[in-house]
Design a protein around this motif. Structure first.
Motif, PDB file in Angstrom:
ATOM      1  N   ALA A   1       3.090   4.942   5.901  1.00  0.00           N
ATOM      2  CA  ALA A   1       2.868   3.617   6.475  1.00  0.00           C
ATOM      3  C   ALA A   1       3.402   2.498   5.588  1.00  0.00           C
ATOM      4  N   TRP A   2       3.505   2.742   4.292  1.00  0.00           N
ATOM      5  CA  TRP A   2       3.993   1.706   3.384  1.00  0.00           C
ATOM      6  C   TRP A   2       5.390   1.230   3.773  1.00  0.00           C
ATOM      7  N   PHE A   3       6.171   2.122   4.336  1.00  0.00           N
ATOM      8  CA  PHE A   3       7.573   1.804   4.613  1.00  0.00           C
ATOM      9  C   PHE A   3       7.773   1.086   5.946  1.00  0.00           C
ATOM     10  N   PHE A   4       6.688   0.798   6.635  1.00  0.00           N
ATOM     11  CA  PHE A   4       6.798  -0.079   7.803  1.00  0.00           C
ATOM     12  C   PHE A   4       6.920  -1.541   7.385  1.00  0.00           C
ATOM     13  N   TYR A   5       6.594  -1.847   6.143  1.00  0.00           N
ATOM     14  CA  TYR A   5       6.658  -3.238   5.681  1.00  0.00           C
ATOM     15  C   TYR A   5       8.083  -3.560   5.262  1.00  0.00           C
ATOM     16  N   PRO A   6       8.641  -4.650   5.765  1.00  0.00           N
ATOM     17  CA  PRO A   6      10.072  -4.915   5.535  1.00  0.00           C
ATOM     18  C   PRO A   6      10.439  -5.065   4.062  1.00  0.00           C
ATOM     19  N   ASP A   7       9.485  -5.508   3.210  1.00  0.00           N
ATOM     20  CA  ASP A   7       9.820  -5.640   1.796  1.00  0.00           C
ATOM     21  C   ASP A   7       9.919  -4.291   1.091  1.00  0.00           C
ATOM     22  N   ALA A   8       9.529  -3.197   1.765  1.00  0.00           N
ATOM     23  CA  ALA A   8       9.644  -1.854   1.187  1.00  0.00           C
ATOM     24  C   ALA A   8      10.928  -1.151   1.615  1.00  0.00           C
ATOM     25  N   LEU A   9      11.739  -1.809   2.440  1.00  0.00           N
ATOM     26  CA  LEU A   9      12.962  -1.212   2.978  1.00  0.00           C
ATOM     27  C   LEU A   9      14.186  -1.962   2.467  1.00  0.00           C
ATOM     28  N   PRO A  10      15.318  -1.288   2.344  1.00  0.00           N
ATOM     29  CA  PRO A  10      16.553  -2.004   2.000  1.00  0.00           C
ATOM     30  C   PRO A  10      16.925  -2.968   3.117  1.00  0.00           C
TER      31      PRO A  10
ATOM     32  N   ALA B   1      -3.498  -2.386   9.429  1.00  0.00           N
ATOM     33  CA  ALA B   1      -3.281  -1.129   8.702  1.00  0.00           C
ATOM     34  C   ALA B   1      -3.724  -1.245   7.252  1.00  0.00           C
ATOM     35  N   ALA B   2      -3.295  -2.304   6.566  1.00  0.00           N
ATOM     36  CA  ALA B   2      -3.630  -2.453   5.150  1.00  0.00           C
ATOM     37  C   ALA B   2      -5.134  -2.568   4.955  1.00  0.00           C
ATOM     38  N   PHE B   3      -5.810  -3.287   5.849  1.00  0.00           N
ATOM     39  CA  PHE B   3      -7.266  -3.423   5.740  1.00  0.00           C
ATOM     40  C   PHE B   3      -7.954  -2.075   5.955  1.00  0.00           C
TER      41      PHE B   3
ATOM     42  N   HIS C   1       4.142  13.091  -1.976  1.00  0.00           N
ATOM     43  CA  HIS C   1       3.579  11.863  -1.418  1.00  0.00           C
ATOM     44  C   HIS C   1       3.138  10.998  -2.587  1.00  0.00           C
ATOM     45  N   HIS C   2       3.176   9.694  -2.410  1.00  0.00           N
ATOM     46  CA  HIS C   2       3.040   8.774  -3.525  1.00  0.00           C
ATOM     47  C   HIS C   2       1.871   7.814  -3.315  1.00  0.00           C
ATOM     48  N   TYR C   3       1.308   7.392  -4.422  1.00  0.00           N
ATOM     49  CA  TYR C   3       0.239   6.393  -4.415  1.00  0.00           C
ATOM     50  C   TYR C   3       0.823   5.020  -4.099  1.00  0.00           C
ATOM     51  N   HIS C   4       0.118   4.258  -3.263  1.00  0.00           N
ATOM     52  CA  HIS C   4       0.494   2.869  -2.996  1.00  0.00           C
ATOM     53  C   HIS C   4      -0.748   1.991  -3.101  1.00  0.00           C
TER      54      HIS C   4
ATOM     55  N   GLY D   1      19.608   5.977   7.908  1.00  0.00           N
ATOM     56  CA  GLY D   1      18.664   5.115   7.208  1.00  0.00           C
ATOM     57  C   GLY D   1      17.326   5.745   6.929  1.00  0.00           C
ATOM     58  N   ALA D   2      17.008   6.880   7.568  1.00  0.00           N
ATOM     59  CA  ALA D   2      15.717   7.533   7.343  1.00  0.00           C
ATOM     60  C   ALA D   2      15.561   8.023   5.912  1.00  0.00           C
ATOM     61  N   ALA D   3      16.656   8.168   5.176  1.00  0.00           N
ATOM     62  CA  ALA D   3      16.569   8.596   3.784  1.00  0.00           C
ATOM     63  C   ALA D   3      15.864   7.558   2.919  1.00  0.00           C
ATOM     64  N   ALA D   4      15.720   6.328   3.416  1.00  0.00           N
ATOM     65  CA  ALA D   4      15.100   5.251   2.634  1.00  0.00           C
ATOM     66  C   ALA D   4      13.596   5.160   2.842  1.00  0.00           C
ATOM     67  N   TYR D   5      13.037   5.957   3.749  1.00  0.00           N
ATOM     68  CA  TYR D   5      11.595   5.885   3.983  1.00  0.00           C
ATOM     69  C   TYR D   5      11.052   7.261   4.294  1.00  0.00           C
ATOM     70  N   ARG D   6       9.735   7.347   4.434  1.00  0.00           N
ATOM     71  CA  ARG D   6       9.053   8.611   4.714  1.00  0.00           C
ATOM     72  C   ARG D   6       8.744   8.712   6.204  1.00  0.00           C
ATOM     73  N   ASN D   7       8.916   9.898   6.732  1.00  0.00           N
ATOM     74  CA  ASN D   7       8.481  10.110   8.116  1.00  0.00           C
ATOM     75  C   ASN D   7       7.674  11.389   8.292  1.00  0.00           C
ATOM     76  N   PHE D   8       7.458  12.150   7.203  1.00  0.00           N
ATOM     77  CA  PHE D   8       6.785  13.442   7.316  1.00  0.00           C
ATOM     78  C   PHE D   8       5.384  13.278   7.904  1.00  0.00           C
ATOM     79  N   LEU D   9       5.089  14.076   8.917  1.00  0.00           N
ATOM     80  CA  LEU D   9       3.821  14.122   9.633  1.00  0.00           C
ATOM     81  C   LEU D   9       3.508  12.826  10.362  1.00  0.00           C
ATOM     82  N   GLY D  10       4.556  12.051  10.656  1.00  0.00           N
ATOM     83  CA  GLY D  10       4.368  10.942  11.575  1.00  0.00           C
ATOM     84  C   GLY D  10       4.238  11.467  12.994  1.00  0.00           C
ATOM     85  N   VAL D  11       3.891  10.573  13.904  1.00  0.00           N
ATOM     86  CA  VAL D  11       3.772  10.930  15.317  1.00  0.00           C
ATOM     87  C   VAL D  11       4.457   9.845  16.130  1.00  0.00           C
ATOM     88  N   THR D  12       5.346  10.232  17.015  1.00  0.00           N
ATOM     89  CA  THR D  12       5.964   9.235  17.884  1.00  0.00           C
ATOM     90  C   THR D  12       4.896   8.654  18.804  1.00  0.00           C
TER      91      THR D  12
END
Length: 743
Positions: free
Chosen positions: A592-601, A644-646, A271-274, A531-542
């Motif tokens: 959560a960082w990868f929900f932002y469109p600028d973080a995705l291809p 979310a960011a706040f 997991h990475h710092y953002h 496309g899931a290879a471009a973002y994180r989903n570990f321990l997400g919840v539907t």
């Protein structure tokens, strides 16, 4: 091997040919033993014959399980002797016309009994997989699967965790959690162009993992496992308890314990710092400046729910306002937008009904202004109360004017809410959801939290009694409690707060029912499908009990609820619950960082969008990410998720007065004390043997001073990374550390 009669005397349950094939091979003596091992009171025998090899787990006189290790339809398997490698690890080689199966068994009985079985297949040819059967059979008397009686409590939902939780009652084998580590199976899914949708489950007695295979049609599938390359086709973790559960609370607690044991066996993803402060400042700027973010009505500013789309909404307005207030309090500087949002709240209030409406009075005919989802009545009230508890007098006044209508609705529905009703007369519009035939099953938990907020504000006993009534009414739903993830999370928080207030342990126990239902819907694997290879989903919840996607709003609202839960907890809390909640929150900061469109291809974004449009330049998150890699943002770009960011920045970044740096920690800091002019003691309370990420970040362009981080025992913690004015450390998640620095 057990020899038993072929008479079908135990039951007439319909079964598949694969059950009968195992039964016949066992009773005829065709299954030959190839070694054994023990796991506390469990005996595990490896046997092979015909087209399959098995591990048979027995508890003397109390039944057992058969787990298929290899299957070679139309072929014959040749099995080596089970070989002990080191510790509790054992290896087995199985050959057939398909190729070679390498099997590793790992037995661990230090706490709960845990057996892990990993199977790799090296194909002799490019191998098409038209079908493989499920791999788990409960066994009754004389090892007969037809004589096993029990019940499945929970199985995989959609693309969530590949888990199965059941108990075998006759004979009294006990409870079992079967967890398939789907992360390890990514190469299989990618090679075969499949996805494990509902892959773990089954119909008694044929249970376990059903490897996904391409749909059969007139044109056969051509996506094969590659020749000569080891591919993991199963990585099953089984957790055993030698007893069943007496009630739903105990069953939920056992599930949390067993899931925690399976979790600690996994190789966890990085997991990475953002920089959530940067993200929060960008989001605030876009909210203030973009015409796609807000609209004006009668001189007041309101947020669009989606980018340039949808009518202003009280839930949206208050969700943004509450998170924005958290952030401005944290940074010590308010904003004009916060004041504008607050001034417009009164326009949602219906004086005749005595409650907030969803829409402003100018909503048009394309919306039903009287229709309200059950959770939508209480979520704005919850955020009003958050403002009130921070000292906002207008928020307090408006909340107390609304709260009695909420009580009226709860009593009308007898604390069991429909999907949607009419706010004017409380007549039901939609009683149940098509997916499960139930209403909004977890709303009682959110309602209870709102009542506890009212109790904290007023100390009026009637609110406490309402919270108790709502939680009591939710008892008995077991794993069917979850309707919407964040609402379930607030229910868990309400139960724990009730326990703290009343000292009634039933509420602590009931909190585990909410948590079990929440984590039943979790994604405890990292998908690399499409496309899931471009973002994180570990321990997400539907987000919903039947939703195909993870949603940012449910993600960060659950995060806030779990902070409340953990801060109310104490040493009595089940350790596995503390660990799973802390780990959920840790991974949320990365995911959560990868929900932002600028973080995705750019190619990974949806083009057919349900609400509004996607603007990559705006720092507002997408509503939806998909475990199977579908294009992100199909539902829309969610302005109401911009909180979310706040929320993340205000909770996980910490100012140290007089120091030229800030601190970041991906776990909640439960206590801190300034122990000197240039030293501070920090206590974390995460999972045992888990790791927390801890960073020291310079302010502005000033250089970091010399930093020293030590554990409470005096051991020096050295940074593992130093870049861009930030030093990163890893520390145990349930520890106390002392940070000191030079002047």
């Amino acid at each position: 091997m057990s020899q038993a009669s072929h008479d079908l005397t135990c039951g007439t349950t319909a079964v598949s040919p694969y059950v009968m094939g195992f039964r016949d091979a066992l009773f005829s003596g065709r299954l030959k033993p190839h070694g054994s091992l023990t796991l506390s009171d469990l005996e595990i025998e490896v046997a092979a014959g015909g087209d399959a090899a098995w591990a048979i787990v027995r508890r003397h006189g109390k039944g057992g399980l058969a787990i298929r290790l290899a299957y070679a339809p139309g072929s014959h398997v040749t099995c080596s002797r089970l070989k002990k490698v080191r510790g509790g690890r054992y290896n087995l080689e199985i050959s057939s016309a398909l190729g070679r199966h390498h099997v590793e068994l790992r037995a661990d009985g230090h706490d709960l009994h845990r057996l892990r079985i990993t199977v790799q297949l090296t194909s002799a040819v490019p191998l098409l997989i038209p079908f493989l059967p499920r791999d788990l059979l409960p066994l009754g008397i004389n090892d007969d699967p037809l004589c096993a009686n029990g019940q499945v409590e929970a199985a995989q939902r959609g693309l969530n965790s590949g888990l199965l939780y059941f108990h075998l009652d006759e004979p009294g084998f006990g409870s079992v959690l079967y967890f398939q580590n789907l992360t390890a199976l990514n190469p299989y899914f990618v090679a075969t162009h499949t996805k494990p949708d509902g892959a773990v489950g089954g119909v008694w007695p044929e249970l376990g993992y059903l490897p996904p295979s391409p749909p059969q049609s007139g044109t056969p599938p051509t996506h094969a496992l590659p020749e000569g390359q080891p591919i993991t086709i199963s990585d099953a973790i089984l957790i055993f308890r030698d007893e069943g559960a007496a009630d739903e609370q105990q069953s939920a607690r056992h599930f949390i314990q067993m899931l925690g044991s399976a979790y600690t066996a996994l190789e966890l993803p990085q997991h990475h710092y953002h920089d959530w402060i940067w993200r929060a400042e960008r989001t605030l700027s876009d909210l203030e400046k973009s015409p796609k973010a807000t609209v004006t009505y009668r001189g007041h500013t309101y947020a669009h729910p989606y980018t340039g789309s949808e009518y202003p909404d009280s839930m949206v307005q208050l969700s943004l306002l509450a998170c924005l207030r958290d952030y401005t309090d944290w940074r010590g500087k308010g904003t004009r937008l916060e004041d504008d949002f607050a001034k417009g709240l009164e326009r949602f209030f219906d004086k005749k009904l005595g409650t907030l409406r969803r829409y402003l009075p100018n909503v048009r005919d394309d919306k039903d202004p009287d229709a309200v989802d059950s959770w939508y009545l209480y979520h704005p009230q919850m955020n009003l109360a958050r403002l009130a508890l921070k000292g906002n007098e207008h928020g307090r006044d408006l909340f107390l004017r609304c709260v009695d209508f909420g009580i009226k609705a709860a009593r009308k529905f007898k604390y069991k809410w429909p999907i949607q009703y009419r706010i004017t007369d409380l007549s039901v519009i939609t009683p149940t959801a098509p997916a499960d035939g139930r209403g909004q099953t977890d709303v009682g938990g959110l309602y209870a939290w709102v009542m506890l907020q009212a109790y904290e504000l007023t100390r009026a006993e009637r609110f406490l009694h309402e919270a108790q009534a709502a939680i009591e009414a939710a008892m008995g739903m077991r794993f069917n409690l979850n309707y919407q993830a964040n609402i379930t999370a607030w229910g868990a928080a309400a139960c724990l707060r009730l326990w703290r207030i009343t000292n009634d342990h039933r509420y602590l126990d009931q909190s585990y029912v909410y948590l079990a239902s929440f984590f039943h819907n979790s994604v405890i694997w990292e998908s690399e499908i499409g496309g899931a290879a471009a973002y994180r989903n570990f321990l997400g919840v539907t987000c919903l009990q039947d939703a195909p996607y993870m949603a940012i709003y449910e993600c960060f609202d659950s995060f806030i609820a779990f902070e409340c839960y953990l801060r109310d907890s104490g040493p009595e809390l089940e350790p596995a619950a503390r660990m799973l909640l802390s780990e959920y929150c840790k991974y949320a900061l990365d995911r959560a960082w990868f929900f932002y469109p600028d973080a995705l291809p750019e190619g990974g974004l949806a083009t057919d969008i349900r609400n509004g449009h996607i603007d990559r330049k705006l720092s507002f998150p997408l509503e939806d990410l998909y475990v199977d890699g579908q294009p992100a943002g199909q539902v829309g770009q969610e302005i109401y998720g911009a909180g979310a960011a706040f929320a993340f920045a205000a909770r996980m970044f910490h100012t140290v007065e007089g120091a030229p740096f800030q601190l970041f920690c991906d776990h909640f800091i439960m206590a801190s004390e300034r122990t000197g002019e240039t030293s501070i003691s920090i206590s974390l309370s995460g999972g045992e043997n888990c790791l927390a990420h801890f960073s020291v970040i310079r302010k502005g362009k000033a250089q970091l001073p010399a930093i020293r981080l030590v554990t409470a025992g005096g051991d020096v913690v050295r940074p593992y990374k130093f870049e861009g004015g930030r030093k990163d450390y890893r520390v145990l998640a349930n520890t106390r550390v002392i940070l000191s620095w030079d002047r």
